[in-house]
Design a protein around this motif. Structure first.
Motif, short mmCIF file in Angstrom:
data_model
loop_
_atom_site.label_atom_id
_atom_site.label_comp_id
_atom_site.label_asym_id
_atom_site.label_seq_id
_atom_site.Cartn_x
_atom_site.Cartn_y
_atom_site.Cartn_z
N THR A 63 0.79 -1.17 0.02
CA THR A 63 0.11 -0.20 0.07
C THR A 63 0.95 1.23 0.04
O THR A 63 0.33 2.35 0.03
N HIS A 257 -5.00 -2.96 -5.32
CA HIS A 257 -5.00 -1.56 -5.29
C HIS A 257 -5.30 -0.92 -6.65
O HIS A 257 -5.15 -1.47 -7.80
N VAL A 259 -6.27 2.60 -9.22
CA VAL A 259 -5.55 4.02 -9.29
C VAL A 259 -6.59 4.61 -10.20
O VAL A 259 -6.88 3.99 -11.25
N LYS A 289 -2.97 11.41 -8.96
CA LYS A 289 -3.71 10.11 -9.02
C LYS A 289 -4.38 10.05 -7.34
O LYS A 289 -3.78 10.73 -6.52
N THR A 290 -5.08 9.35 -7.36
CA THR A 290 -5.68 8.73 -6.24
C THR A 290 -5.53 7.12 -6.39
O THR A 290 -6.42 6.33 -6.95
N TYR A 291 -5.03 6.23 -5.22
CA TYR A 291 -5.16 5.05 -5.17
C TYR A 291 -5.92 4.57 -3.98
O TYR A 291 -5.89 5.24 -2.90
N THR A 294 -6.65 -1.94 0.75
CA THR A 294 -6.35 -2.91 0.09
C THR A 294 -7.29 -4.18 0.41
O THR A 294 -8.09 -4.05 1.20
N THR A 337 -3.88 -0.85 -12.07
CA THR A 337 -3.98 -1.74 -10.79
C THR A 337 -2.55 -2.23 -10.44
O THR A 337 -1.73 -2.23 -11.26
N PHE A 502 2.41 1.88 -12.46
CA PHE A 502 1.24 2.16 -11.65
C PHE A 502 0.58 3.64 -11.77
O PHE A 502 -0.48 3.72 -11.65
N PHE A 503 1.39 4.53 -11.50
CA PHE A 503 0.73 5.87 -11.20
C PHE A 503 0.89 6.81 -12.62
O PHE A 503 0.56 7.92 -12.66
#
Length: 546
Positions: A63, A257, A259, A289-291, A294, A337, A502-503
């Motif tokens: 996380t 997770h 995103v 971004k916001t993630y 879990t 993700t 990821f981001f």
């Protein structure tokens, strides 16, 4: 700083036949690299081998919080909370460029797990156990104050909230900075080198490992007085090469997770909330971004590339809709993700979310040391504990190890007198980088990510290959990843050196062809290798898109 590159990797492997180590560590995640750093700073000749890239397993798929585990108070894990809570501040002071304090908001509802009194008491105990600085101690908020802090929260049944400080991190970069510091101080570390077997002396004691270079197929043998298994989810596979230890078993669980673009889920600060089934979920803003994550489900499938199911996504989307009802977040809003596998120590009669996150050290009849369990936050203490054991065992070999010094040891890129110097340094370096032709924002991005290694990146200006396709900022960070972070493939760069898969997955799509072309030239790949690494990148992009 001496190079930490593919050339150095080749040299280490070629010298293995004539090398004798005090300790060989199997596993290049945060636990293994932490042990390598502790061992080498005590004067032990150390080798670490990793079958994938550094941090390719759980250590790039968490996380991304250096946190004290507030929820473990509910399970009366007082010692664990106290230990990892104190470690948060140590990690931050030693690496402020990859660890960032943020106020976490914990709303509580009439029907929720937390109540006003229990939350206030729990956070107060948490502050005490973790030794939290006065300015970062918990604050209790009214319903109105909670909604002022985060208007997107569901107001129905909201009673109030608590606010406390946690630390956001980049788990893969934290692992890399630990690895680079271990290398700088004398440890040998190699990625893409798999342990196929263990070697034994005439008394049946483990004294080395049989290795295969995953990139070339070449075989090697490495010898040491002590072998440590820090394989994370692969711990049992490594144990399977040795004598079994009765009653020691892992339970692997998966956490996922999601995103989103910040415009879809525009949170003002990180939120920690409970779900109707009693789980706790994080929703964390990070740049644009916001993630959210879990989950915690038993997992028995592919460990290298754990997959995310539609049910996984639906579970988190339902939790998001419940807590942020006006956000209107759906499947089509998911940009990327990731899924990670937790190696928990199995406890009879307990489900995934109930199992302790504490670590244990196991010793087999042949002397193989295995470390299992644990949390990202506690990596340094875990390393200290097992290196104490290693030091005791080495005394019988006539090797005297020094004391642990990692508590006040700055990691690579974290060479600040104090953590508060970081912000000023970033802005100052960003201005300096504009003199090389970089945009100020690119300078900020580089200085904030690489900390005091920024100067080393700037020095590459005369060495980066000219390119009409790649911007200077990418060429500099890519060359640095190749020369000083042992990046061997495009996935290494896009997933673990930058976190972009990821981001910022659209950025990866934009620059992947040019990055592959640059690495092909820099690393002298054949056409077959170029295709192999290109295909691997496409597979990881497909995974990230779920």
């Amino acid at each position: 700083m001496k190079p930490f590159s593919y050339k150095n990797r080749t040299r280490i492997l070629e010298q293995l036949p004539t090398s004798q180590y005090d300790v060989i560590i199997i596993g290049g995640g945060i636990t293994g690299t932490g042990i390598a750093l502790d061992a080498t700073t005590r004067g032990l000749k150390t080798l670490l081998v990793e079958m994938q890239d550094f941090a390719a397993g759980t250590s790039s798929r968490s996380t991304k919080l250096v946190h004290g585990g507030l929820r473990y108070l509910k399970q009366f894990e007082v010692k664990l909370v106290a230990e990892v809570g104190k470690e948060r501040a140590i990690v931050y002071e030693n690496a402020p460029h990859v660890t960032h304090p943020q106020w976490m908001l914990l709303p509580f509802y009439k029907s929720g797990t937390f109540g006003k009194t229990s939350t206030s008491f729990g956070l107060q105990v948490y502050d005490f156990l973790a030794g939290v600085k006065r300015k970062e101690r918990r604050k209790m908020l009214t319903k109105e104050e909670v909604l002022q802090h985060e208007p997107l929260l569901n107001a129905d049944g909201l009673v109030g909230g608590g606010e406390y400080v946690e630390y956001r991190t980049d788990d893969a970069r934290l692992t890399l900075e630990v690895a680079k510091k271990a290398h700088e101080l004398g440890a040998d570390l190699v990625n893409y080198t798999k342990v196929d077997g263990l070697l034994y002396d005439e008394n049946g004691r483990v004294n080395g490992v049989q290795l295969t270079d995953q990139l070339t197929g070449e075989s090697y043998a490495g010898y040491s007085s002590i072998v440590v298994n820090a394989g994370g989810p692969w711990v049992e596979q490594v144990m399977g090469l040795d004598q079994p230890i009765e009653g020691k078993k892992l339970l692997l669980t998966k956490g996922i997770h999601l995103v989103f673009d910040r415009s879809v889920l525009p949170l003002h600060q990180p939120i920690y909330f409970d779900t109707p089934d009693g789980r706790m979920i994080f929703a964390i803003p990070r740049n644009q971004k916001t993630y959210v994550g879990t989950t915690d489900t038993v997992y028995e499938e592919d460990l290298k590339n754990p997959q995310i199911t539609e049910d996984d996504k639906r579970y988190l989307l339902e939790a998001i809709t419940e807590i942020f009802p006006t956000a209107s977040v759906g499947m089509s809003d998911i940009e990327s993700t990731w899924a990670g596998v937790r190696p928990l120590i199995q406890q009879e009669g307990k489900g995934p979310s109930e199992i302790s996150r504490k670590d244990e050290v196991w010793t087999s009849s042949t002397g193989l040391l295995t470390i299992a369990g644990g949390k990202l936050t506690g990596y340094r203490k875990m390393a200290q504990s097992i290196t104490d054991t290693i030091s005791e065992k080495l005394e019988s070999h006539g090797v005297k190890a020094g004391p642990c010094v990692t508590k006040n040891l700055r990691l690579s890129g974290g060479d600040f007198d104090k953590s508060s110097d970081y912000s000023h340094y970033v802005e100052d370096r960003a201005h300096e980088l504009t003199k090389l032709g970089l945009a100020f924002q690119d300078g900020l991005n580089i200085a904030s990510m690489y900390g005091t290694n920024t100067n080393q990146i700037a020095e590459l200006i005369s060495r980066v290959t000219p390119s009409n396709e790649l911007p200077l900022a990418i060429r500099l960070t890519l060359q640095y990843a190749i020369d000083f972070e042992m990046a061997m493939t495009p996935v290494d760069y896009f997933m673990r050196r930058t976190g972009a898969i990821f981001f910022d997955i659209h950025w990866v799509d934009q620059w992947k062809a040019a990055v592959i072309a640059y690495m092909k030239e820099a690393l002298d790949w054949s056409s077959a290798q170029t295709k192999q690494y290109s295909d691997e990148l496409e597979a990881r992009l497909a995974d990230a898109r779920g």
